[in-house]
Design an enzyme around this catalytic site. Structure first.
Site, PDB file in Angstrom:
ATOM      1  N   ASP A  55       0.516  -2.140  14.273  1.00 14.05           N
ATOM      2  CA  ASP A  55      -0.101  -3.101  12.520  1.00 14.05           C
ATOM      3  C   ASP A  55      -0.148  -4.202  12.385  1.00 14.05           C
ATOM      4  OD1 ASP A  55      -1.758  -3.245  10.673  1.00 14.05           O
ATOM      5  OD2 ASP A  55       0.025  -1.851   9.474  1.00 14.05           O
ATOM      6  N   GLY A  60       0.684  -1.333  -0.285  1.00 12.03           N
ATOM      7  CA  GLY A  60       0.087   0.028  -0.211  1.00 12.03           C
ATOM      8  C   GLY A  60       0.936   0.957   0.377  1.00 12.03           C
TER       9      GLY A  60
END
Length: 779
Positions: free
Chosen positions: A141, A21
């Site tokens: 994360d 990403g």
């Protein structure tokens, strides 16, 4: 990016080995050292890309470089270099040969990993987390795709792109604003989802999700709809892993379900505690042996204690809820909402998992999918149902009851007007509960009471709870009244305000922009509510570091309020105060001084000379005088202000002590350092008693003592004070926070003045390394 690209004249990109990403990862050759490395480059963003998004992604990338470079542990990817070349941010890392856990599951045909591998991975990740948490770093994360298992069996944590350093809330909030994912839904902790305080125990929850998945083949809440996944994390007790994989060792259920506890206090205290639980469970399993009929794999002996802390007493045994326990949710009006940003969130990339719907609860009751989504056969099987979590309301509540509740609601409003916010909050909470029972949770009157609950929470400093309340009120009003109804916009505006109070200024900005557009569309640009929203926007722009825009917007609001409300209206004066504040941020201190003086005089006429708002404007005028080098005038102003504050609010009120601090600073500006040190000592002692030893104001006063001692040439006395300031900031804010680093530089400067240059140089180097600046060579 061409494969012939040479980064920084040193790193030759060879072939693309990954794309994510944030960027691309290339296999590269370090021409200087003749070794192969991995180079992660932030993907070029097109000219049509949103500038705010671009800025946040670049800041995240820089954050990953700074955080990862500060970590040295076998369980964390080594970072060799970081920089920018021709507009491309790059990160040079060790080249890892292996597969991430998501790929391993895929390689395994979507089946769980062998038990011995799961245990080994759990131990290694736990040791790595113990180390990173000791450095004050929370990953935030953690997921299978961010955990690598190398060909030699070593496990490494990767990707610190949204990691949080210590308590650096303001910085990280800018990296996790609305529209920029804060994590992956399948692995997010309940407190992360709810916008609450996130610490190292959030990583432990995410680790529980990862272990659950590699042990069973699917994450604990395996749904394709992000909303349902998030609600599952928040409200639903996960199915014990052994139900999905009966051959798992007996200690797996309490271990993993303990990590997946809904509140941080119910989880292991830290990664060291978790490692001790794993070791104790393994030891117990080895002592008991394994039943031949169980089919369980024997466990390998414990690996080396990579970063194991000192031993603690063994943890108490945990009792698990029965399978048929209802979701861990309070329900009704008190239930915590999901934040607004989750509405449009997609599930993102989970590792793997078998297809098909989540199984229904064993008792056939309203489980996760039935309580929060439509029946599986409907066209919108994952659309939230607003009333499913609430009991049906009676058809016709008594008019007498409604009149009593209306009277009590008004009594709560009166208490608030008197400043008795604690009592007001209690009244509104009770009325909200009774209205929810009598009228239903989404009735406008119920939501009106809950809105006032949020106001009282915000006024008493319980901002995180106020955020949850306003979020749910805004969602309820949008469902019932529509997105542009004035009451819906009022709740959203308060939501933006409390987000700003929590340091989440980017999210607040987005809300204010959207609400302002709706206000202008529905009520016009000069309506008082529109002007109030624009005022909030101006204030928040200043906090976002955009002073020019803040100044222009505040001036526009001040002119509008003067035209609509009058020159002397308190709201007009509040915005004129904000204009002066923006001028100060721009360094235009003379203009700011004139603005603050005008506001102070007007407030004295309208509100009274001892009103807190009047005194606040006088305090800011003193700041301006000091910045303009007019220390004698500032000193005179602060002496009078201290007396007035003490009469109006008390000698030990925080604002009185703030005025005394300003007095001491200006004594120093006038080179009256003996008096300045004496004043700083008294203010520091008072703040320590009123606010606590670790409060930022207390630490600032302690530093002022050291500054004065230095000016008096008493460097040996100043050194322990500077050192304590740095240690306090490191403990409270984290080792790499800018204020902590400034404290270390103060300490190093003091060492220099004492002739201890080698110690000073080492301290400067340590601070530079933590800040990400080039490290100076040794003397």
């Amino acid at each position: 990016m061409a494969d012939t690209r040479l980064i920084q004249g040193r790193y030759q990109l060879l072939d693309l080995i990954g794309r994510g990403g944030m960027g691309e990862v290339w296999r590269a050759r370090d021409e200087s050292l003749g070794r192969q490395v991995a180079v992660k480059c932030l993907k070029p963003l097109g000219p049509r890309q949103d500038h705010s998004f671009t800025r946040i992604m670049r800041e995240r990338f820089r954050r990953e470089g700074r955080v990862a470079a500060a970590l040295q542990h076998r369980g964390v990817t080594v970072v060799h270099d970081f920089g920018e070349d021709d507009g491309v941010l790059y990160l040079v890392m060790e080249l890892l040969e292996g597969r991430n856990l998501s790929q391993l599951l895929e390689d395994n045909g979507r089946r769980p990993l062998p038990v011995r591998d799961v245990v080994d991975i759990a131990e290694q990740i736990t040791d790595a987390l113990a180390y990173t948490h000791e450095q004050g770093i929370v990953h935030r994360d953690l997921k299978p795709a961010n955990i690598m298992r190398l060909t030699d069996g070593t496990v490494k944590i990767c990707d610190f792109g949204i990691a949080r350093l210590g308590h650096d809330i303001g910085f990280t909030s800018r990296l996790t604003g609305t529209g920029v994912a804060m994590g992956t839904p399948h692995y997010m902790s309940p407190e992360q989802i709810g916008g609450g305080q996130v610490d190292h125990r959030s990583d432990l929850y995410s680790l529980g999700c990862v272990l659950y998945e590699i042990a069973t083949g699917a994450p604990p809440f395996d749904l394709e709809d992000a909303w349902s996944v998030l609600v599952g994390h928040r409200d639903t007790i996960p199915e014990p892993p052994s139900r999905r994989r009966p051959e798992l060792p007996g200690f797996f259920d309490p271990l993993i379900l303990g990590l997946l506890a809904k509140t941080p206090d119910e989880r292991p205290a830290d990664a060291g505690d978790l490692r001790r639980r794993i070791d104790a469970a393994r030891a117990g399993t080895a002592a008991r042996g394994h039943s031949a009929e169980s089919g369980a794999e024997p466990l390998p002996p414990p690996g080396p204690p990579h970063a194991r802390p000192a031993a603690f007493p063994p943890p108490a045994s945990s009792s698990l809820p029965p399978p048929s326990s209802p979701p861990a949710s309070s329900g009704g009006a008190a239930e915590a909402p999901l934040p607004a940003w989750t509405r449009g969130m997609t599930t993102g990339h989970k590792a793997v998992g078998p297809p098909g719907p989540w199984p229904a609860p064993p008792d056939g009751g309203a489980g996760l999918t039935r309580a929060w989504t439509r029946p599986s056969g409907s066209a919108a099987s994952h659309a939230p149902v607003s009333t499913a979590a609430f009991p049906p309301a009676p058809a016709a509540p008594s008019p007498d009851l409604l009149a009593v509740l209306a009277g009590r609601h008004n009594a709560g409003l009166s208490l608030g007007r008197l400043g008795r916010w604690e009592e007001a909050g209690e009244v509104h909470r009770a009325v909200a509960a009774e209205r929810a029972h009598a009228l239903g949770p989404d009735h406008p009157d119920t939501l009106g009471s809950r809105y006032e609950v949020g106001i009282s929470l915000a006024r008493t400093g319980r901002t995180a709870r106020a955020l949850r309340e306003f979020t749910q009120v805004a969602q309820g009003r949008e469902r019932v009244l529509g997105p542009d109804h004035p009451d819906t916009l009022a709740a959203r505006q308060e939501l933006g305000y409390v987000l700003g109070e929590l340091g989440r200024h980017f999210e607040a900005h987005q809300i204010f922009v959207a609400v302002l557009a709706a206000r202008e569309r529905t009520t016009g640009p000069d309506h008082p509510d529109t002007l109030r929203c624009r005022h909030n926007l101006a204030y928040n722009l200043g906090l976002l570091g955009r002073p020019e825009e803040a100044y222009a917007t505040a001036r526009q609001v001040a002119e509008g309020r003067a035209r609509v409300l009058g020159e002397a209206h308190p709201d007009t004066l509040a915005t004129r105060y904000e204009v002066a504040h923006a001028l100060g941020r721009l360094g235009r201190w003379a203009e700011a001084l004139g603005g603050y003086r005008d506001v102070a005089e007007a407030r004295a006429r309208v509100l009274g000379p001892h009103h807190p708002d009047t005194l606040a404007a006088r305090y800011e005028a003193g700041i301006c005088l000091g910045r303009l080098g007019r220390g004698a005038e500032a000193l005179e102003l602060y002496r009078a202000l201290v007396d007035d504050r003490a009469r109006a609010q008390g000698a030990l009120h925080p604002e009185t002590l703030r005025a005394r601090h300003g007095l001491g600073v200006n004594l120093g500006r006038l080179m009256r350092w003996e008096e300045a040190v004496a004043e700083a000592r008294e203010v520091c002692a008072a703040r320590e008693g009123v606010l606590g030893p670790d409060h930022p104001d207390t630490i600032v006063s302690r530093r002022e003592i050291a500054v004065g001692l230095g000016w008096l040439g008493r460097w040996s006395d100043a050194l322990p004070v500077y050192r304590r300031v740095a240690e306090d900031r490191e403990r409270v804010l984290g080792p790499a926070h800018p204020e902590t680093l400034a404290g270390r530089n103060d300490e190093a400067h003091c060492l220099e003045r004492l002739g201890r240059r080698a110690e000073a140089a080492e301290l400067y180097r340590r601070a530079a390394a933590l800040s990400g600046r080039p490290v100076p060579p040794p003397d």
